[in-house]
Design an enzyme around this catalytic site. Structure first.
Site, PDB file in Angstrom:
ATOM      1  N   ASP B 410       0.869  -1.156   0.000  1.00 58.79           N
ATOM      2  CA  ASP B 410       0.000   0.000   0.000  1.00 58.79           C
ATOM      3  C   ASP B 410       0.918   1.222   0.000  1.00 58.79           C
ATOM      4  O   ASP B 410       2.103   1.104   0.297  1.00 58.79           O
ATOM      5  CB  ASP B 410      -0.841  -0.060   1.281  1.00 58.79           C
ATOM      6  CG  ASP B 410      -1.661   1.177   1.467  1.00 58.79           C
ATOM      7  OD1 ASP B 410      -2.236   1.637   0.476  1.00 58.79           O
ATOM      8  OD2 ASP B 410      -1.722   1.682   2.602  1.00 58.79           O
ATOM      9  N   LYS B 678      -9.848  24.538  -7.034  1.00 62.25           N
ATOM     10  CA  LYS B 678      -8.535  23.909  -6.854  1.00 62.25           C
ATOM     11  C   LYS B 678      -8.583  22.556  -7.529  1.00 62.25           C
ATOM     12  O   LYS B 678      -9.650  21.921  -7.629  1.00 62.25           O
ATOM     13  CB  LYS B 678      -8.197  23.764  -5.378  1.00 62.25           C
ATOM     14  CG  LYS B 678      -8.886  22.626  -4.679  1.00 62.25           C
ATOM     15  CD  LYS B 678      -8.247  22.310  -3.348  1.00 62.25           C
ATOM     16  CE  LYS B 678      -9.017  21.131  -2.742  1.00 62.25           C
ATOM     17  NZ  LYS B 678      -9.247  21.187  -1.355  1.00 62.25           N
ATOM     18  N   LYS B 892      -7.396  -4.463  -5.154  1.00 60.16           N
ATOM     19  CA  LYS B 892      -6.093  -4.795  -4.582  1.00 60.16           C
ATOM     20  C   LYS B 892      -5.972  -6.299  -4.392  1.00 60.16           C
ATOM     21  O   LYS B 892      -4.978  -6.910  -4.757  1.00 60.16           O
ATOM     22  CB  LYS B 892      -5.912  -4.094  -3.230  1.00 60.16           C
ATOM     23  CG  LYS B 892      -5.631  -2.608  -3.330  1.00 60.16           C
ATOM     24  CD  LYS B 892      -5.318  -2.044  -1.953  1.00 60.16           C
ATOM     25  CE  LYS B 892      -5.006  -0.549  -2.022  1.00 60.16           C
ATOM     26  NZ  LYS B 892      -4.581  -0.002  -0.752  1.00 60.16           N
TER      27      LYS B 892
END
Lengths: 366, 1243
Positions: B410, B678, B892
């Site tokens: 990770d 942003k 994952k």
């Protein structure tokens, strides 16, 4: 209100924390001890076997083994041994007539000793193809009965089946080993050069292990009045006499402690074996050999059948050394192994000189 | 191997027989009834019980369970065989002993584990919760276990929810309650739960007594995201509700002072408990290989027994008549030779049973316990800051650590600290490097450790219920989670605090000067104000007042500050000073003073992502303090102390497609409508207005952004746009239409958003650092050298991930970087093909060291398809490193599974957060990083470490050691058993295959149990081929484990051949020596046994690579024990051991010189070949391993010189890559070279 109760709870937690089991854990750091053992850093000897490091070992082994081997070989060669097969398979043999005889049968075999036998001479009987080590055979005994245990005398172990009881009576000694007790009688007669003969005295005792005769085997109720002690038991099927008549002449050698019986009960490891039968003690004057060279006759009372298993019976006369009976194997083996080690030592020396230097530099491998 | 309690099965059936819905009514109405008559009593209570046994059922259940093991059944079979009379066993009773020993050892272990479970259960069941009581008419504090379905429960903020509760009331004015379900599904963002419609009444307090309805809902099920039902009121009105009204057990209430509801599922029926699928039984690769060899042993055993059986039959046939040593059965009959042969087969099994190394299994367990002990004792794997050692949660896969080929890591929190720190910014193209801040950070990161250490000590005191959650061995996730959350409950301050590292930013002097001038509101400096306003406003950070109980906690000294942040966007809280605590808006550049002023502050920020919080803090440092945020309004305190309240017109939330977010506000003074935006530079730069001046600004900013990215910073661009009133109104109309649209609503909304977000004026850019953990690049480099492929799987943006990958040396700037980013399958396929083509030009997979691959989550989903899988895997084989970005937790684990199954490699997953749990579970070895995050990852893991850098020692040293030790020990065990059994087998040729043993039965058992058991176990625990230092300096050595060099089929057969040879020697030298003599069975067996004992022991001595004091003691001790025990046994046992009797045999033999001569010769001949082979191998020293051993023996300085030389010869790339000479080696490479990638950037 809610919040304050919550806070109280929290406070409780803090308090119990400092006194409870958690408190101890908090005070003590969990850092592992920095000891050589726990960090696996104990000082260690790290041998690396290379030609250079092992070759001294080879030379040392060679140098030690070869003399030992020579010593063993010489010792073994000095042992005198004489063996005679009296099975009587050969039709010319005097005992041939006894092979199929069902009644006790006597035969005698003449032989000549070329060399004198000095010191104590051990007389063995040898059997071949007799599997005393057969699993069921080995089991078929009751050690506590043999140890003089009275209850076992009357109620022998189940292991003895089917030689446990006979005609409703317990068998003493029970089991197949006892039942198959070797019962040939061997006698030696020496013929003096003047043709007169002499029966050579054979000692019956001292042929079994001391611990066997004194500890492991015992008569029930001591060695006195064996007849009474064995009352209520019966002899094994194949025996001619009951156990208390094995050696009526010597109460110390009668019943379970009879040494012939004890020797037989020590089951042989291999199917071809010998068992110590008698000892011919050396002469007291020490001048004449125990068995001088000359003519002898082996007198046999032939009882024991071996034809059923294609076996052979032998009589062996042997002197004995510190290493026991005659056996050249150990000496030869030592010499051979010693030589091989020495040779390997030389080979390793060459290897060491050729390649060994290289790795002293810790050459970087690919 | 998994075994379910039959009782549980029964219960399950019982449950199924009920109808399909569950009706829950308030318990308050029935409190007067007897327990049995209460309508909700049929449902389970909230007490949980995860223990397998009860004290009285332990023996039976445990035995029952143990006999599910094949090995034990085999053993039991042997024991039963012993009791069959025709088998002629010697000592049937004795045969039970080994089985009993094994069963007892296992039972003790199981009992211990169960006691631990029981304790955890008890802790959990006794957690406090607030249950409504009819008597006192208020919520009373009771325990979790007292909770029943139908009870009313009140949950306070930051408390763990004790059961599945239907939300009926909250203190929130909007009728919502926030929960964090990280413990359940790994999603760490806050989830909103709503009060069941119609029950929300913000004005009156919740009054459970007035609840009359019946809650009808589903049967308990494990689906966390699905729940439905309705409340049927007295008047037959039905109010429906869904999962949005359910508070799940194990989740944590956040941001809501109190919420209350009725329990619908309790205890084992809660969704979290149903999701709790117990630990996965892991079996190591080595053990799998070993088991196949055990099967070979079984075949061998059958072969030997068959030879024995046939031999016995043939032997019987050779007799024409019956010899007197044949024993008839009780009827006087003799068994036919065929039948006797058949019986003999089983007798042989009894005799030769030792060949199946049952003791091996017990020994392996012992050895692994020892290995685990040493791993946990390693001081290098101890983290001073957190006071945590490494935890080994799986006892049976230590050796897998030595065989890892792929590491899946990770990123956030694993490679990085997960502490977002504002590093630098650029305004209108002017860079402000924040050098002071960099210096401060450098200082802080050093002092921080000490500070946090003290803090942790305090925390341990503060959490009495879970004093030791680090060593908590439970894997059952929910339970664990609760424990974690509980920590939070008892120390609510934890989350509220944040390390000064992030909250304080030392302002750049230059920028401050500019700002002071800016108050003049000149044209240019207006941009500066805008920039900081954008930092402060353009986010979703919530300013919340600390709840009362928090306030209390904050009165503690400020050095007990500690942050616990999560991997994914999460509640990121940091206390802050606001106008409440101080009027002084001017920020002091001195961090110490800032800390002081923080005392007693009552407001903190909670944000979805740590980045936003970092930005808000940065703005605050310059005096732009975000003071308040409501849905309609946002207030900012300016440096002048003036409060600006902006009216929020709209918030265009962040999405992955636009990669930006905007806030539309109306300026309080100018009444202008301003949009602050942003986002990623790619999402903003192309939308700028392009006057001539802007071009220069854009160009400069882009350059600075690139520089930031190169430095591994997370970059963000800020821009604004001023809208005219008309523009806004037009847009607003469209927006309203879009919102109310039914078809293509999403698309329309997106269109309106994109329509507005254009013509920006660039304000500036920021660089935020997610600091790498210490020594991460070194660790990755070491793993790489060890032949381990490192993959990084992250939920982050590709840009960030790539940046981090560069800075942690996962990628090199000279690497060829492939990117897989496809929108559809066809495109994906063609990209894959292209890449494969290109990759192949670089040569075979082994040599392509320079290739990296970046793939994003969406594309990953595409390549996971069956037809593209193999291509993807093929491509990955060529890549040195792979970066998967924007992947979900599920993906994952899919990636890990794909690689593990397709390539058949050993995988390791390492992660720290709940989102890594899937991946950790999927891999062969799961490693959790403890500390920063919750316990979720740790609980799912097999090993839990506290820093990423520990991985290198764990794998390269402990993995290597454990693997080598265990594989050597296993090989040795096979060898030992065969060597011994073959002696017995040889004897069968001389006893008519009758199954006789020439060694006493007891001695045989002692032989395995006492004489030869300790040395191999010690060998398996303590032998050390190479020192830790050498292994760390030369990671290449790890490759031997990867290729399973310690234990191969060939190794097995060589050991077996050697065993065969040695046992022949051990049998035949005594045989020839005693042939024809008057020797009896056991006297013959004694030298054989002794010679064999010495051969087996000295064989091990040759194998032992390093002799410590322990080795000597145990080896010599074994010899001593052998002689003492045999002597004592043969002296004491006169008739105790019927039918065979070894009385006085050993003594007799030891008086005989031939005995010694035989033993010496036998041992010498037996060991000669192995000794020579070892010597020759040692001389040649071609393997790296042997070379390393030689180097290892040198003194440290000399050794390092050699290793350096070796590195320069064979790894020129190592020094080349880092661009500096090979580092000087110190004795402890873990602490070596604190050459953080930031060292050059700090100044």
């Amino acid at each position: 209100m809610m919040a304050s109760s919550y806070n109280a709870k929290e406070e409780d937690g803090h308090h119990s924390g400092s006194v409870g089991p958690g408190g101890a854990g908090a005070v003590k750091s969990r850092k592992p001890d920095n000891t050589a053992f726990k960090q696996q850093r104990l000082p260690a000897w790290q041998p690396i076997l290379t030609a250079g490091t092992v070759l001294p070992a080879f030379f040392v082994i060679g140098l030690i083994f070869i003399p030992i081997g020579i010593g063993l070989f010489v010792t073994s060669n000095n042992i005198k041994e004489f063996e005679i097969d009296y099975t009587g398979m050969d039709p010319d043999s005097p005992c041939n007539m006894c092979i199929n005889s069902t009644t006790p049968c006597r035969c005698s075999i003449p032989f000549t000793l070329e060399q004198p036998f000095e010191n104590n001479v051990f007389m063995y009987y040898g059997l071949s193809n007799f599997y005393q080590n057969h699993r069921r055979y080995v089991k078929s005994r009751d050690d506590s009965q043999l140890n003089g245990d009275k209850s076992s005398l009357l109620y022998p172990s189940k292991e003895c089946e089917p030689y446990r009881t006979r005609n409703g009576l317990p068998v003493a000694p029970c089991g197949a080993i006892a039942n198959s007790l070797f019962n040939d009688t061997l006698e030696l007669i020496y013929y003096y050069p003047n043709k007169s003969s002499m029966s050579i005295p054979l000692v019956k005792t001292g042929i079994a292990w001391w611990t066997d005769t004194h500890v492991k085997f015992r008569n029930p109720g001591g060695n006195n009045n064996l007849t009474a002690a064995f009352k209520g038991t019966t002899k094994p099927e194949n025996w001619q006499n009951p156990v208390y008549e094995l050696d009526p002449t010597n109460p110390e050698n009668n019943g379970f402690v009879n040494e012939d019986f004890i020797v037989w009960m020590r089951t042989a490891a291999l199917p071809t074996f010998r068992k110590l039968y008698r000892i011919i003690q050396k002469k007291k004057d020490n001048l004449t050999p125990t068995l001088p060279p000359g003519n002898y006759t082996l007198e046999i009372t032939y009882n024991y059948p071996v034809i059923s298993f294609d076996g052979h019976k032998r009589m062996i006369l042997s002197t004995i050394s510190w290493m026991g009976g005659k056996n050249p194997f150990l000496g030869i083996a030592y010499i051979t192994v010693g030589s091989v080690c020495f040779f390997l030592g030389v080979v390793l020396l060459i290897i060491h000189h050729k390649f060994g230097n290289r790795n002293n530099n810790a050459d970087i491998p690919n | 191997m998994k075994w379910t309690n039959p009782l549980a099965l029964f219960r399950r059936k019982e449950r199924e027989s009920e109808d399909t819905v569950r009706t829950v009514v308030s318990n308050l109405l029935y409190e007067h009834l007897k327990k049995k008559e209460q309508p909700n009593r049929q449902y389970k209570g909230n007490a949980v019980k995860t223990t397998k046994y009860t004290p009285w059922s332990f023996l039976i259940v445990n035995l029952w369970e143990q006999f599910h093991r094949v090995a034990n059944i085999y053993f039991l079979g042997i024991v039963i065989l012993n009791f069959i009379p025709v088998m002629n066993a010697f000592h049937p009773g004795v045969a039970i002993i080994p089985l009993c020993v094994i069963l007892a050892l296992t039972a003790i272990k199981d009992a211990w584990e169960d006691i631990r479970r029981f304790q955890t259960d008890r802790k959990l069941n006794n957690l406090p919760c607030l249950i409504y009581s009819r008597k006192t008419k208020s919520f009373e504090e009771k325990h979790w276990k007292d909770l029943h379905v139908g009870d009313f429960v009140k949950v306070l903020s930051n408390e763990v929810i004790p059961a599945d509760i239907l939300l009926l009331h909250t203190s929130d004015p909007n009728g919502v309650c926030h929960i964090e379900t990280a413990n359940l599904d790994g999603e760490t963002n806050l989830k909103q739960r709503k009060v069941v419609p119609g029950f929300f009444n913000p004005n009156s307090p919740f009054e459970p007594r007035h609840f009359r309805g019946a809650v009808v809902c589903e049967k308990p099920n494990s689906d966390l995201n699905h729940f439905k039902g309705y409340i049927e009121k007295d008047d037959q009105n039905k109010t429906g509700f869904g999962v949005e009204s359910l508070l799940l057990r194990g989740s944590t209430a956040r941001n809501t002072d109190e919420s209350a509801g009725i329990v619908v599922y309790a205890g084992h029926e809660t969704k979290s408990m149903l999701n709790n699928s117990g630990p996965r039984y892991k079996r190591s690769k080595l053990e799998r290989m070993m088991n196949s060899d055990v099967i070979l042993c079984v075949l061998l055993l059958f072969g030997l027994c068959l030879v024995g059986a046939i031999g016995h039959s043939i032997w019987l046939e050779t007799f024409q008549s019956i010899p007197q040593y044949f024993i008839p059965d009780n009827n006087g009959q003799y068994t036919s030779s065929i039948l006797a042969g058949f019986y003999m087969f089983f007798t042989m099994i009894i005799l030769l049973q030792v060949l199946i190394p049952i003791s091996l299994y017990v020994s392996i367990e012992l050895v692994k316990m020892g290995q685990v002990f040493f791993i946990t004792q390693d001081i290098d794997l101890y983290d001073e800051k957190q006071d945590t050692r490494i935890q080994c949660r799986s006892f049976n896969i230590t050796e897998d650590l030595g065989q890892i080929q792929y590491v899946f890591s990770d990123k956030t929190g694993t490679l990085t600290e997960n502490k977002m720190v504002f590093r630098r910014c650029s305004v209108r193209g002017t860079e402000f490097s924040h050098a002071e801040n960099a210096v401060r950070l450098a200082v802080l990161s050093e002092t921080e450790s000490e500070e946090e250490f003290i803090l942790f000590q305090q925390q341990h005191k503060a959490s009495p219920l879970f004093p030791d959650d680090q060593t908590e061995s439970r894997r059952q996730s929910t339970r664990a989670n609760v424990s974690r959350s509980r920590v939070t409950v008892t120390k609510p301050s934890d989350r509220a605090f944040s390390s000064p590292l992030e909250t304080d930013v030392a302002p750049d002097q230059k920028l401050q000067q500019v700002l002071r001038g800016a108050s003049l509101a000149e044209d240019e400096s207006g941009y500066y104000l805008d920039f900081f306003l954008a930092l402060a406003i353009c986010n979703t950070v919530v300013v919340s007042k600390a709840p009362a109980h928090r306030r209390k906690a904050e009165e503690r000294p400020s050095n007990s500050k500690k942050q616990m942040t999560n991997d994914l966007p999460d509640v990121f809280s940091g206390e802050d000073m606001t106008n409440i605590c101080t009027d002084q808006g001017v920020v002091t550049p001195n961090p110490g003073q800032t800390q002081k002023t923080q005392l007693g502050c009552l407001v903190h920020y909670e944000s979805q992502s740590p980045d936003e919080a970092a930005l808000v803090h940065a703005a605050k440092a310059y005096g732009f303090t975000l003071a308040e945020r409501t849905p309609d309004q946002v207030a900012v305190r300016l440096p002048s102390g003036q409060m600006l309240s902006f009216q929020v017109l709209d918030i265009l939330a962040f999405d992955a497609k636009r990669k930006r977010m905007s806030v539309l506000v109306r300026h309080p003074h100018s009444r202008e409508i301003v949009m602050y935006t942003k986002g990623a530079d790619s999402a903003i730069m192309d939308l700028l207005e392009q006057p001539l001046l802007e071009k220069q600004v854009k160009c400069n900013t882009q350059q600075q952004l690139d520089q930031y990215a190169r430095d591994g910073l997370r970059t963000l661009c800020f821009a604004k746009r001023i809208l005219s009133q008309k523009e806004y109104e037009d847009w607003s109309k469209k927006r309203q239409e879009a919102i109310s649209a039914i078809d293509q609503r999403e698309q329309l909304l997106m269109d309106t958003t994109v329509f507005l977000e254009t013509k920006f004026t660039l304000l500036g850019a920021t660089g935020i650092e997610d600091r790498l953990q210490e020594n991460v690049p070194e660790t990755i480099q070491a793993l790489r050298e060890a032949g381990i492929q490192v993959w990084v799987l992250t939920g982050d943006k590709p840009e960030t991930a790539v940046n981090i990958a560069y800075s942690c040396k996962l990628l090199d700037h000279r690497d060829l970087l492939f990117t897989l980013n496809a929108h559809n399958k066809a495109m994906c396929n063609s990209t894959l093909n292209n890449h494969l083509e290109e990759v192949k030009r670089y040569g075979p997979p082994e040599r392509s060291e320079e290739i990296g691959l970046v793939i994003d989550g969406r594309t990953l989903g595409l390549v996971m398809d069956e037809d593209l899988r193999s291509k993807f895997v093929e491509l990955c084989k060529h890549c040195r490193s792979v970066l998967c970005c924007r992947v979900t937790p599920l993906q994952k684990s899919e990636v890990v599974k794909l690689v593990r199954d397709k390539l058949g490699v050993m995988t390791l997953s390492i992660g720290d957060g709940a989102n890594d749990v899937n991946m950790i579970r999927a891999a062969d070895v799961g490693v959790g990083i403890s500390g920063q995050e919750g316990m979720q990852a740790v609980m799912a893991s097999d090993f839990a470490i506290s820093r990423f850098k520990h991985l290198s020692k764990l794998l390269l040293v402990h993995g290597h050691w454990c693997y080598n030790r265990l594989s050597n020990m296993i090989v040795y065990f096979f060898y030992k058993n065969l060597a011994y059994v073959n002696l017995l087998f040889c004897y069968q040729f001389f006893c008519g295959f009758s199954g006789t043993a020439m060694i006493d039965h007891w001695i045989m058992i002692f032989f395995n149990l006492f004489f030869t058991s300790a040395p191999p176990i010690m060998f398996g625990i303590m032998d050390k081929t190479l020192s830790a230092e050498t292994l760390l300096c030369m990671p290449v050595l790890y490759k031997s484990g990867q290729h399973s060099e310690g234990y191969k089929r060939r190794t097995f057969w060589i050991a077996m051949l050697d065993a065969f040879y040695q046992s022949l020697v051990c049998f035949f030298i005594p045989y020839w020596t005693y042939q024809g003599s008057d020797i009896d069975i056991f006297t013959f067996g004694t030298p054989i046994n002794t010679a064999s004992f010495f051969t087996i022991t000295l064989h091990l001595a040759i194998e032992i690579q390093s002799w410590t004091v322990v080795h000597w003691v145990i080896m010599l001790g074994s010899v001593l024990v052998y002689f003492i025990m045999t002597l004592v046994f043969s002296a004491l046992c006169v008739s105790c051991n019927p039918p065979a009797n070894p009385y006085w045999i050993m003594q007799q033999q030891m008086n005989d010189p031939v005995f010694y001569l035989v033993c010496i010769l036998t041992v010498a001949v037996a060991l000669l070949p192995r000794y020579i082979v070892h010597a020759l191998r040692g001389t040649n020293a071609e393997s790296l391993h042997l070379w390393a051993r030689k180097v290892d023996r040198l003194a440290p300085p000399e050794r390092q010189q050699w290793i350096r030389e070796w590195k320069s010869l064979w790894h020129p790339s190592v020094s080349g890559q880092t661009g500096r000479p090979t580092p000087p080696l110190s004795s402890d490479p873990i602490s070596l070279e604190p050459d953080s990638p930031f060292s050059d950037r700090r100044l």
